[in-house]
Design an enzyme around this catalytic site. Structure first.
Site, PDB file in Angstrom:
ATOM      1  N   PHE A   1       0.859  -1.181   0.000  1.00 23.76           N
ATOM      2  CA  PHE A   1       0.000   0.000   0.000  1.00 23.76           C
ATOM      3  C   PHE A   1       0.901   1.239   0.000  1.00 23.76           C
ATOM      4  O   PHE A   1       1.854   1.325   0.790  1.00 23.76           O
ATOM      5  CB  PHE A   1      -0.898  -0.025   1.232  1.00 23.76           C
ATOM      6  CG  PHE A   1      -1.995   1.008   1.186  1.00 23.76           C
ATOM      7  CD1 PHE A   1      -3.153   0.768   0.461  1.00 23.76           C
ATOM      8  CD2 PHE A   1      -1.868   2.212   1.846  1.00 23.76           C
ATOM      9  CE1 PHE A   1      -4.167   1.713   0.410  1.00 23.76           C
ATOM     10  CE2 PHE A   1      -2.879   3.164   1.806  1.00 23.76           C
ATOM     11  CZ  PHE A   1      -4.026   2.912   1.074  1.00 23.76           C
TER      12      PHE A   1
ATOM     13  N   ASP B   1       0.939  -4.623   8.353  1.00 25.82           N
ATOM     14  CA  ASP B   1      -0.201  -3.734   8.142  1.00 25.82           C
ATOM     15  C   ASP B   1      -1.438  -4.643   8.020  1.00 25.82           C
ATOM     16  O   ASP B   1      -1.562  -5.430   7.075  1.00 25.82           O
ATOM     17  CB  ASP B   1       0.029  -2.909   6.869  1.00 25.82           C
ATOM     18  CG  ASP B   1      -1.075  -1.885   6.626  1.00 25.82           C
ATOM     19  OD1 ASP B   1      -2.202  -2.090   7.118  1.00 25.82           O
ATOM     20  OD2 ASP B   1      -0.815  -0.893   5.915  1.00 25.82           O
TER      21      ASP B   1
ATOM     22  N   TYR C   1     -11.700   1.976  10.435  1.00 24.32           N
ATOM     23  CA  TYR C   1     -12.904   2.313   9.658  1.00 24.32           C
ATOM     24  C   TYR C   1     -13.216   1.336   8.529  1.00 24.32           C
ATOM     25  O   TYR C   1     -14.153   1.533   7.786  1.00 24.32           O
ATOM     26  CB  TYR C   1     -12.806   3.740   9.098  1.00 24.32           C
ATOM     27  CG  TYR C   1     -11.574   4.013   8.252  1.00 24.32           C
ATOM     28  CD1 TYR C   1     -11.499   3.578   6.935  1.00 24.32           C
ATOM     29  CD2 TYR C   1     -10.490   4.706   8.772  1.00 24.32           C
ATOM     30  CE1 TYR C   1     -10.383   3.821   6.165  1.00 24.32           C
ATOM     31  CE2 TYR C   1      -9.365   4.957   8.013  1.00 24.32           C
ATOM     32  CZ  TYR C   1      -9.314   4.515   6.710  1.00 24.32           C
ATOM     33  OH  TYR C   1      -8.196   4.755   5.947  1.00 24.32           O
ATOM     34  N   LYS C   2     -12.381   0.291   8.368  1.00 23.40           N
ATOM     35  CA  LYS C   2     -12.669  -0.686   7.308  1.00 23.40           C
ATOM     36  C   LYS C   2     -13.537  -1.779   7.910  1.00 23.40           C
ATOM     37  O   LYS C   2     -14.687  -1.533   8.259  1.00 23.40           O
ATOM     38  CB  LYS C   2     -11.368  -1.190   6.688  1.00 23.40           C
ATOM     39  CG  LYS C   2     -10.708  -0.093   5.839  1.00 23.40           C
ATOM     40  CD  LYS C   2      -9.349  -0.436   5.285  1.00 23.40           C
ATOM     41  CE  LYS C   2      -8.842   0.731   4.430  1.00 23.40           C
ATOM     42  NZ  LYS C   2      -7.398   0.771   4.324  1.00 23.40           N
TER      43      LYS C   2
ATOM     44  N   ARG D   1     -13.309  -4.052  -7.563  1.00 23.64           N
ATOM     45  CA  ARG D   1     -13.036  -4.717  -6.296  1.00 23.64           C
ATOM     46  C   ARG D   1     -14.358  -4.927  -5.561  1.00 23.64           C
ATOM     47  O   ARG D   1     -15.139  -4.000  -5.392  1.00 23.64           O
ATOM     48  CB  ARG D   1     -12.123  -3.808  -5.486  1.00 23.64           C
ATOM     49  CG  ARG D   1     -11.147  -4.500  -4.605  1.00 23.64           C
ATOM     50  CD  ARG D   1     -10.148  -3.522  -4.020  1.00 23.64           C
ATOM     51  NE  ARG D   1     -10.732  -2.372  -3.353  1.00 23.64           N
ATOM     52  CZ  ARG D   1     -10.190  -1.745  -2.297  1.00 23.64           C
ATOM     53  NH1 ARG D   1      -9.041  -2.180  -1.808  1.00 23.64           N
ATOM     54  NH2 ARG D   1     -10.762  -0.694  -1.760  1.00 23.64           N
TER      55      ARG D   1
HETATM   56  C1  LIG Z   1      -6.669   1.908   4.152  1.00 22.60           C
HETATM   57  C2  LIG Z   1      -5.241   1.548   4.304  1.00 22.60           C
HETATM   58  C3  LIG Z   1      -4.362   2.378   4.984  1.00 22.60           C
HETATM   59  C4  LIG Z   1      -4.826   3.697   5.511  1.00 22.60           C
HETATM   60  O1  LIG Z   1      -3.815   4.445   6.091  1.00 22.60           O
HETATM   61  P1  LIG Z   1      -4.168   5.755   6.926  1.00 22.60           P
HETATM   62  O2  LIG Z   1      -2.868   6.403   7.166  1.00 22.60           O
HETATM   63  O3  LIG Z   1      -4.856   5.311   8.187  1.00 22.60           O
HETATM   64  O4  LIG Z   1      -5.091   6.590   6.071  1.00 22.60           O
HETATM   65  C5  LIG Z   1      -3.053   1.936   5.166  1.00 22.60           C
HETATM   66  N1  LIG Z   1      -2.652   0.737   4.689  1.00 22.60           N
HETATM   67  C6  LIG Z   1      -3.477  -0.071   3.996  1.00 22.60           C
HETATM   68  C7  LIG Z   1      -3.002  -1.393   3.501  1.00 22.60           C
HETATM   69  C8  LIG Z   1      -4.792   0.322   3.772  1.00 22.60           C
HETATM   70  O5  LIG Z   1      -5.607  -0.469   3.069  1.00 22.60           O
END
Ligand SMILES: *Cc1c(COP(=O)(O)O)cnc(C)c1O
Length: 420
Positions: free
Chosen positions: A128, A200, A225-226, A379
């Site tokens: 990510f 992560d 929030y996911k 997705r």
């Molecule tokens: C959604 C997501 C994030 C979000 O990061 P924030 O800094 O909290 O906005 C990070 N890593 C992954 C893999 C995600 O899917």
């Protein structure tokens, strides 16, 4: 065409689904099938209630006393303990604060402090972006002699993992395809060469069982929030294994975002930072209380849930979806981008399509809410807590109908959106 008579079999699966009653816990909109709970969890009634209580009874009713009387000050740790149960972490190792991005800054710094003589952070090219961006930023700050990010294709991870690596930083579930690492196996491989691990768990927490302590993982971050459904922008969580909390206790540079909420005695205002003991030192500034209270409400739903059951239902939902699409008239157009074996995948299914953006927008207009990931992925997020088997059937039928009609070619679906 998908045979409409097959719907009865999906209704029968719902009738015997042990998780079916959990759907009532969610504030869903009739007529819409929400397949994006992996990006923004659907609202949970208990989260909305907690938010109202926090605003009306606590903020309005108790004013500043709520910090003590409603224990607002204890929220980060209280939430951390509850999330810990979902990710296999004993109490005292998880807290809730900031975003994943900010938490990565703290944890990568901590890992480097534990690994004198090693400078390399190893990750995958397809990680990510924010994970890579934060490591790039830290590398620019410290200089390459102290922090160097090395990214490789995932097939080359094993050969790149050697005794120069300070930290193996991976996202367990790939946000595009859903392909999933075996957390215990990769952690053991990293430890075998003396590297630490930072996981992560953005697409793992609340979706399927995770066992951080059992895997002897070192550090982790994840999203509120996911799948956890805390609401837009609620803070993230972070995990530091107990053994590292002890080792890092005296080191200021181990958590360079040394804010007052991470100080041992913030209300003495003495101007000399002394880190709090344990996980509390990872706090920086004032916690976003309303957001934390919403997340606290959302977590009530998980108290009654065994994530093994959620995983079992997800496997059934995902294989049903793949089977329906691959048996449909549009099988040649929509190519499976996710692992076929559900056990190798997170709680989502991705399909490639050359017009995936317009297709996603057109589906949203027709009540099937998934999302698009560049350059060509549709997705489909699977949240077994509220999704029914008939939802999967209906979604597959509507995807087939839409693509065969060509309605997605309407120019109004081509307009780019700021968020996808
Ligand atoms: C959604 C997501 C994030 C979000 O990061 P924030 O800094 O909290 O906005 C990070 N890593 C992954 C893999 C995600 O899917």
């Amino acid at each position: 065409m998908i045979d409409p008579a097959r719907r009865a079999a999906f209704e029968a699966l719902d009738a015997e689904d042990p998780l079916a009653k959990l759907r009532d816990e969610f504030a869903l909109t009739e007529g819409r099938i929400y397949l994006d709970g992996n990006s923004l969890g659907a609202p949970i009634h208990a989260a909305l209630r907690a938010l109202r209580t926090a605003a009306e009874d606590e903020w309005r009713g108790q004013l500043i006393d709520a910090w003590n009387d409603a224990d607002w000050i204890g929220l980060p740790r209280r939430l951390g303990t509850r999330i810990g149960r979902l990710i296999g972490a004993a109490p005292g190792q998880v807290t809730v604060c900031d975003s994943i991005s900010v938490n990565l800054m703290k944890l990568i710094s901590g890992a480097l402090a534990l690994q004198p003589g090693r400078t390399r952070i190893l990750s995958t090219e397809d990680n990510f972006p924010t994970d890579l961006y934060v490591a790039q930023g830290l590398s620019a700050l410290l200089g390459p002699a102290r922090c160097e990010l090395v990214c490789v294709p995932r097939e080359e991870l094993a050969s790149a993992l050697d005794d120069r690596v300070a930290l193996l930083m991976l996202t367990q579930v790939d946000f595009r395809t859903g392909v999933r690492f075996d957390l215990a196996d990769m952690t053991a491989r990293a430890h075998a060469v003396g590297a630490l691990t930072l996981w992560d768990l953005a697409h793992s927490a609340g979706a399927f069982p995770v066992a951080l302590d059992a895997a002897q993982a070192d550090f982790a971050v994840g999203c509120g929030y996911k799948f956890l459904g805390g609401g837009p922008g609620v803070p993230a969580f972070l995990y530091v294994a107990e053994r590292h909390l002890t080792k890092l206790a005296g080191e200021l540079a181990a958590q360079p975002l040394s804010g007052w909420m991470g100080d041992a005695r913030p209300f003495e205002f003495d101007g000399r930072y002394a880190p709090a003991s344990g996980i509390d030192r990872y706090l920086v500034g004032t916690p976003p209380i309303l957001a934390c209270r919403a997340l606290e409400g959302a977590l009530d739903v998980f108290d009654a849930v065994d994530l093994e059951d959620v995983e079992t239902k997800r496997l059934a939902l995902s294989s049903a979806l793949i089977e329906l699409i691959e048996g449909s008239e549009v099988a040649d157009e929509l190519l499976l981008a996710s692992p076929r074996r559900g056990e190798d995948c997170g709680s989502q299914v991705a399909f490639r399509h050359p017009e995936a953006f317009a297709l996603t927008r057109a589906l949203v207009a027709e009540g099937i809410v998934g999302d698009f990931r560049a350059p060509d992925l549709l997705r489909v997020g699977l949240t077994p807590l509220y999704l029914r088997f008939v939802d999967i059937f209906d979604a597959a039928c509507r995807i087939e109908a839409l693509l065969t009609s060509g309605r997605h070619r309407d120019p109004r679906f081509a307009t780019p959106t700021r968020v996808t």
